[in-house]
Motif scaffolding. Structure first.
Motif, PDB file in Angstrom:
ATOM      1  N   SER A 137       1.804   6.400 -15.303  1.00  0.00           N
ATOM      2  CA  SER A 137       3.424   6.242 -14.722  1.00  0.00           C
ATOM      3  C   SER A 137       3.596   7.785 -14.387  1.00  0.00           C
ATOM      4  CB  SER A 137       4.435   5.755 -15.730  1.00  0.00           C
ATOM      5  OG  SER A 137       5.587   5.812 -15.241  1.00  0.00           O
ATOM      6  N   TYR A 160       1.655   9.250 -11.372  1.00  0.00           N
ATOM      7  CA  TYR A 160       2.155   8.916 -10.041  1.00  0.00           C
ATOM      8  C   TYR A 160       3.696   9.309  -9.656  1.00  0.00           C
ATOM      9  CZ  TYR A 160      -2.167   6.619  -8.831  1.00  0.00           C
ATOM     10  OH  TYR A 160      -3.433   6.365  -8.300  1.00  0.00           O
ATOM     11  N   ALA A 192      -4.251  -3.813 -13.552  1.00  0.00           N
ATOM     12  CA  ALA A 192      -3.094  -4.494 -12.748  1.00  0.00           C
ATOM     13  C   ALA A 192      -2.206  -3.226 -12.387  1.00  0.00           C
ATOM     14  CB  ALA A 192      -2.347  -5.489 -13.809  1.00  0.00           C
ATOM     15  N   GLU A 193      -1.976  -2.246 -12.991  1.00  0.00           N
ATOM     16  CA  GLU A 193      -1.021  -1.052 -12.767  1.00  0.00           C
ATOM     17  C   GLU A 193      -1.708  -0.439 -11.575  1.00  0.00           C
ATOM     18  OE1 GLU A 193       2.295   1.260 -12.655  1.00  0.00           O
ATOM     19  OE2 GLU A 193       2.020  -0.887 -13.341  1.00  0.00           O
ATOM     20  N   ASP A 224      -3.776  -1.419  -9.508  1.00  0.00           N
ATOM     21  CA  ASP A 224      -3.642  -2.412  -8.226  1.00  0.00           C
ATOM     22  C   ASP A 224      -2.221  -2.210  -7.493  1.00  0.00           C
ATOM     23  OD1 ASP A 224      -5.015  -4.529  -6.782  1.00  0.00           O
ATOM     24  OD2 ASP A 224      -3.065  -5.362  -7.315  1.00  0.00           O
ATOM     25  N   ARG A 225      -1.182  -2.328  -8.462  1.00  0.00           N
ATOM     26  CA  ARG A 225       0.000  -2.086  -8.091  1.00  0.00           C
ATOM     27  C   ARG A 225       0.367  -1.037  -7.057  1.00  0.00           C
ATOM     28  NH1 ARG A 225       5.373  -0.600  -9.378  1.00  0.00           N
ATOM     29  NH2 ARG A 225       4.807   0.845 -10.991  1.00  0.00           N
ATOM     30  N   ARG A 226      -0.323   0.161  -7.652  1.00  0.00           N
ATOM     31  CA  ARG A 226      -0.147   1.488  -6.945  1.00  0.00           C
ATOM     32  C   ARG A 226      -1.043   1.784  -5.798  1.00  0.00           C
ATOM     33  NH1 ARG A 226       3.446   4.769  -9.582  1.00  0.00           N
ATOM     34  NH2 ARG A 226       4.210   3.749 -11.742  1.00  0.00           N
ATOM     35  N   GLY A 227      -2.142   0.855  -5.516  1.00  0.00           N
ATOM     36  CA  GLY A 227      -2.952   1.074  -4.649  1.00  0.00           C
ATOM     37  C   GLY A 227      -4.050   2.376  -4.830  1.00  0.00           C
ATOM     38  N   TYR A 283      -8.004  -7.631  -8.504  1.00  0.00           N
ATOM     39  CA  TYR A 283      -7.036  -6.432  -8.162  1.00  0.00           C
ATOM     40  C   TYR A 283      -7.420  -5.634  -7.041  1.00  0.00           C
ATOM     41  CZ  TYR A 283      -6.414  -7.407 -13.187  1.00  0.00           C
ATOM     42  OH  TYR A 283      -6.037  -7.995 -14.155  1.00  0.00           O
ATOM     43  N   HIS A 337      -6.313  -4.024  -4.494  1.00  0.00           N
ATOM     44  CA  HIS A 337      -5.901  -2.936  -3.936  1.00  0.00           C
ATOM     45  C   HIS A 337      -6.473  -1.642  -4.678  1.00  0.00           C
ATOM     46  CE1 HIS A 337      -2.656  -5.916  -2.843  1.00  0.00           C
ATOM     47  NE2 HIS A 337      -2.983  -5.302  -1.752  1.00  0.00           N
TER      48      HIS A 337
END
Length: 321
Positions: free
Chosen positions: A111, A114, A143-144, A146-149, A194, A196
Motif C-alpha cells: 500500500s 503504490y 490478490a493485492e 492483481d488488484r494493482r496490475g 490473478y 493482472h
C-alpha cells in the motif's frame, strides 16, 4: 550530469543502500555485499548504453527473523529508493521490496509503495524461508498485486537446504530456485487466478526454457505431482506448458550462445527483456553477457531493439519515448 535519451531499459539491476548493508551485517550475513552508489550505477549504465535501470533489493531481502524489524527496514529502504527515483526518474526505476514471509507487513508495504511512493512494481523472492511463491499462504499478496496490475520481478533466494561446500548459491542453486518457483506458481494456478500480475523471471528463467517440455510432461495430469491442497485441478501437459510460457524473462547472466537459443525458442514474442544483474555481476560479467546478446545472430535489428527496450516499454509505459 549525463543524460541518456535512448538506450536499454535494465529490469534486473540492484541497489545496495548503506542502511541495508548495516542491517545485513548485523543479521550475520555470511558474504560481502558489493559496493554500490548511484554515481557508480550511472557510470555502468552509460558504458553499456542503458538509459534506465529499474532497481531492486536482491536476496535475502529485508526479513531476518523479526517482523517488526523487517517492516521498519523495508519502509526505510523503499522510502530512500523512491527519493532516488524522484531525483532521476529518467535514469532510475523502482521495484519495491516486501517484508515477506510476513504477509500483513507485505500488504502494508504494498500500500505504501503504490499509494505513496508510486513504485514501478515489486520484487519477490522465489522462496521465503522455504515457502515458495505459489503457496496458498501468499494468496493475499497476489490478490493485492492483481488488484494493482503489478509488475513483479521474481528473484532467486538460497535453496531451503544445504548448498555444496565451496559452490556459492548463485552459481547453480539460484537457477533451480527460480525454476521451482515458476513451476509452483503454475501448478497452483496463480496466473489464471490473478491474471493482472505480470511476472518476470530472473536469469532467463533458470532452467525453465531448457526443461519446460520435460516439466510439463511429468506434471500435467501425472502421478508425479503429489495431490495436495491448493493445486490447480485439471492441468494437462499443454496447460502446464502454456502456463510456463506466460512469464516474462530477463537476460541477466544469460547473453550466451547456449542460453539465448533456448530462451528465445521458448518465450512468447515480446516476453524477453534486458537485465544486467549489476552490481552482483562484475563489470567484466556485465560486459561479457551484454556483448554476447549484442552479437547474437538469432535476433534481427528489430528483435534486438525489442529485447533492449521495446518489451520493457510495453511493461512500463512511463519509460517509453
Amino acid at each position: 550530469m549525463t543524460t541518456v535519451t535512448t538506450g536499454r531499459i535494465d529490469l534486473h539491476q540492484h541497489l545496495v543502500p548503506r542502511g541495508y548493508r548495516e542491517a545485513f551485517a548485523a543479521a550475520g550475513g555470511e558474504h560481502a555485499l558489493p559496493q554500490w552508489s548511484p554515481s557508480a550505477a550511472l557510470a555502468m549504465m552509460d558504458e553499456h548504453l542503458i538509459a534506465t535501470g529499474v532497481l531492486s533489493l536482491s536476496t535475502p531481502g529485508t526479513h531476518f527473523g523479526d517482523d517488526a524489524a523487517a517492516r521498519q527496514l523495508t519502509e526505510r529502504i523503499n522510502d530512500d529508493h523512491a527519493e532516488l527515483v524522484k531525483d532521476r526518474p529518467d535514469r532510475f526505476g523502482m521495484f519495491a521490496t516486501l517484508p515477506l514471509p510476513d504477509v500483513d507487513g507485505a500488504l502494508a508495504a504494498l500500500s505504501h509503495a503504490y499509494d505513496d511512493l508510486r513504485t514501478d512494481g515489486v520484487i519477490l523472492l522465489a522462496n521465503y524461508q522455504g515457502t515458495y511463491l505459489g503457496d496458498p499462504a501468499f494468496d493475499p499478496v497476489f490478490a493485492e498485486l492483481d488488484r494493482r496490475g503489478a509488475l513483479v520481478l521474481v528473484h532467486p533466494a538460497e535453496l531451503p537446504g544445504p548448498s555444496i561446500p565451496g559452490l556459492a548459491p548463485p552459481v547453480v542453486d539460484f537457477l533451480l530456485d527460480t525454476t521451482r518457483a515458476a513451476v509452483n506458481l503454475v501448478l497452483h494456478g496463480v496466473a489464471s487466478r490473478y491474471p493482472h500480475v505480470r511476472m518476470i523471471l530472473s536469469h532467463a528463467g533458470g532452467f525453465l526454457p531448457y526443461a519446460a517440455h520435460r516439466i510439463a510432461n511429468l506434471t500435467g495430469a501425472n502421478e508425479l505431482v503429489t495431490p495436495r491442497a491448493g493445486l490447480h485441478p485439471g492441468l494437462d501437459q499443454e496447460a502446464v506448458l502454456e502456463g510456463l510460457r506466460g512469464f516474462w524473462f530477463d537476460t541477466a547472466l544469460s547473453g550466451s550462445p547456449s542460453a539465448l537459443p533456448s530462451l528465445l525458442a521458448f518465450a512468447r514474442p515480446g516476453h524477453v527483456v534486458f537485465g544486467s544483474d549489476w552490481p552482483f555481476t562484475t563489470p567484466e560479467g556485465v560486459d561479457y553477457f551484454t556483448s554476447g546478446l549484442d552479437a547474437y545472430p538469432g535476433l534481427d535489428a528489430a528483435g534486438h531493439a525489442s529485447v533492449d527496450r521495446g518489451n520493457a516499454e510495453a511493461l512500463l509505459p512511463r519509460l517509453a519515448g
